[in-house]
Design a protein around this motif. Sequence first.
Motif, PDB file in Angstrom:
ATOM      1  N   ARG B 327       0.834  -1.206   0.000  1.00 14.59           N
ATOM      2  CA  ARG B 327       0.000   0.000   0.000  1.00 14.59           C
ATOM      3  C   ARG B 327       0.870   1.257   0.000  1.00 14.59           C
ATOM      4  O   ARG B 327       0.584   2.209  -0.685  1.00 14.59           O
ATOM      5  N   CYS B 328       1.933   1.204   0.826  1.00 16.48           N
ATOM      6  CA  CYS B 328       2.779   2.387   0.978  1.00 16.48           C
ATOM      7  C   CYS B 328       4.239   2.026   0.727  1.00 16.48           C
ATOM      8  O   CYS B 328       4.653   0.885   0.917  1.00 16.48           O
ATOM      9  N   VAL B 329       5.012   3.024   0.290  1.00 21.92           N
ATOM     10  CA  VAL B 329       6.411   2.782  -0.021  1.00 21.92           C
ATOM     11  C   VAL B 329       7.259   3.909   0.558  1.00 21.92           C
ATOM     12  O   VAL B 329       6.839   5.061   0.593  1.00 21.92           O
ATOM     13  N   ARG B 330       8.449   3.511   1.056  1.00 19.08           N
ATOM     14  CA  ARG B 330       9.379   4.525   1.551  1.00 19.08           C
ATOM     15  C   ARG B 330      10.497   4.682   0.516  1.00 19.08           C
ATOM     16  O   ARG B 330      11.068   3.697   0.038  1.00 19.08           O
ATOM     17  N   ILE B 331      10.756   5.923   0.140  1.00 22.62           N
ATOM     18  CA  ILE B 331      11.822   6.183  -0.832  1.00 22.62           C
ATOM     19  C   ILE B 331      12.980   6.826  -0.083  1.00 22.62           C
ATOM     20  O   ILE B 331      12.925   8.026   0.231  1.00 22.62           O
ATOM     21  N   PRO B 332      14.030   6.062   0.250  1.00 21.40           N
ATOM     22  CA  PRO B 332      15.137   6.639   1.017  1.00 21.40           C
ATOM     23  C   PRO B 332      15.765   7.796   0.239  1.00 21.40           C
ATOM     24  O   PRO B 332      16.011   7.648  -0.973  1.00 21.40           O
ATOM     25  N   PRO B 333      15.991   8.937   0.886  1.00 24.93           N
ATOM     26  CA  PRO B 333      16.543  10.103   0.171  1.00 24.93           C
ATOM     27  C   PRO B 333      17.841   9.791  -0.562  1.00 24.93           C
ATOM     28  O   PRO B 333      18.069  10.302  -1.656  1.00 24.93           O
ATOM     29  N   GLU B 334      18.678   8.916   0.047  1.00 25.62           N
ATOM     30  CA  GLU B 334      19.973   8.631  -0.596  1.00 25.62           C
ATOM     31  C   GLU B 334      19.822   7.741  -1.837  1.00 25.62           C
ATOM     32  O   GLU B 334      20.768   7.570  -2.603  1.00 25.62           O
ATOM     33  N   SER B 335      18.625   7.179  -2.045  1.00 21.97           N
ATOM     34  CA  SER B 335      18.436   6.350  -3.229  1.00 21.97           C
ATOM     35  C   SER B 335      18.039   7.191  -4.446  1.00 21.97           C
ATOM     36  O   SER B 335      17.938   6.699  -5.552  1.00 21.97           O
ATOM     37  N   ILE B 336      17.817   8.477  -4.196  1.00 20.67           N
ATOM     38  CA  ILE B 336      17.373   9.352  -5.290  1.00 20.67           C
ATOM     39  C   ILE B 336      18.563  10.081  -5.887  1.00 20.67           C
ATOM     40  O   ILE B 336      19.425  10.583  -5.172  1.00 20.67           O
ATOM     41  N   ARG B 337      18.601  10.093  -7.193  1.00 14.95           N
ATOM     42  CA  ARG B 337      19.677  10.781  -7.890  1.00 14.95           C
ATOM     43  C   ARG B 337      19.046  11.794  -8.836  1.00 14.95           C
ATOM     44  O   ARG B 337      18.133  11.459  -9.584  1.00 14.95           O
TER      45      ARG B 337
END
Lengths: 261, 349
Positions: B327-337
């Motif tokens: 239902r929900c997802v966490r997007i770790p900030p360090e995984s974003i480029r």
Amino acid sequence: MGLVAGAYLIFLAAPIALLAIGSFGESWTGTLLPSGVTLRWYEQLLDDQSFRRAFFTSLKIVASTCALNALIGVPLAYAIHSSAKRGVRAAARLAALMPIAVPDLVLAFGFILVFSSDALPWLGSFWLLAAGHLVLTLTYTVSTLLADMEQLGLEKYEQAAASLGAGFFFRFRTVTLPMLRVGVLSAMLTVAALSIGEFQLSNLVSGFLSRTYPVVLLQAFYGATGFACAATIVLLTLATIAALSSSLTATLGERREASAT
Amino acid sequence: MSLSFERVNFLYPGARAGIFDATLSIERGELVAVIGASGSGKTTLLRLLAGFLKPDSGRVLIDGRDVGAEPPEARHLGVVFQSYALFPHMRLWENVAYPLRVRGVAREERERRALDMLRRVGMGGRENDLPASLSGGQQQRVALARALVFEPRGLLLDEPLSALDASLRMEMRDEILRVQRGAGVAALLVTHDQEEALSIADKVVVMSKGRLAQIGAPRDLYEAPATAEIAAFVGQSNLWPGVVVAPGLIEAPIGRLACVTKGRAVGEAVIALARPERLAPTDDTGGSNVFCGESVADRYLGPVRRVDLKVARGVVRLETHLRGAVRCVRIPPESIRLLDADPRLFPPE
């Protein structure tokens, strides 16, 4: 379907069978089948100077036509095939197909016009006749080989050979020619069959001493029936051998290609 | 034993496709894979190196020497073709011995070396067979043996595995790598299979419209793609167009995303990249970088599931080994480029 095919085969084979029977018949006038059995007509044929000469002339013409076809047809087909420009390929194909579209008669008249002149007085010579047969048959060689080259994907193998260090002549000898072997053989046999039976051009272009078998055969029809039958059977036998071996090599080639995929 | 391109340009006659300003070098023992969409010029690059095509400008070098004018037969490069191109009228050992025969090696020696090479690729004992009796994988091995037996200055592989089925492809991938490493030869591998490229290459080249868009180690290419287009081409990715709204924060179609915005000004348009396997499903329904939505696609891939969550005006794609509903997802900030905005991928509205 089967009935039609059977009827067609009978229609095709009946005259040939009658010819074969007639050639061994003693006399044949006004009846369905000849009476008596004899080898006389074949003996007569063997003794006849002009038939013997024509028979060997035909063999020589066939051999020369095949040789010329191989010598000219293989490089020609190869050049057309490897020509990069589509326009060149299309034009070459068209030029190669012309002799099929144009009746032999037209070609023969052309030969007579050109080669009876004082400048080129070659009408009636053996080599002019062979050249005529070459023109008529080359198209079969070229189209057979072109189809073969396309189906094999020849350039792929040539590129492989080149990358392995083979220069043009080495790869032509070790890869291109061996791969085209079956195609060349089947083309040559088709050419032989066509050349053996060719009448229209030969009749008009050949000289008195260079007449081919079919040309002389015409005269046989003015003589005894048995003799005419025997003379025709000789020609048919030759043509059948060429046609059979041609289809046999083609079948072998197909089997080889089928097992290659 | 190095292969290189220096500012090579090539245009197909009558077409606008070709190779533009290609510079690349492959060192001894190195395997460089070229990937790209079909028509991107990757096979053209190989054909230029093999000598089947001549560059319009620039230099093609083998061991530092310009070979641009030399025909393929003078280049001493082993080429493995997509269709293998084994000579159908020659036995396997004759196929493998062919390059030695060209070079005038005596029959006894070339037979010995061919048999030895066939053994090395696992085809010992089959030397008298004809190519027609082999399976695709076996033909592949023989083609590899033939391309290496004459100790070429380089090995060129043109989609060598594309004709094989998936399980055999993995096996042959390792096989090619083992043989190439054993021979210590510079190798160029053209492939449309990015997984294949990432898994065996020392360096991967991404081609796009005739240009070398990025050259890098597989890991760099995957983790730090130069553009959004490359990110989209290599592996699975989430790509969201966005705008930097504050240091460490961007506004994207899925909502506000916390991430590292170093080097980007506030107000700058960017594209945010996040690889699906770096995202994790969560039971939290709120908090920083947690997004909830409706699952619109749920693909079962065996070891993992690949789930698309519809969130606000965007979609979040994630991979998980968990079997429960997401239902929900966490997007770790360090995984974003963050990547530069690309109007071709996301035209301004």
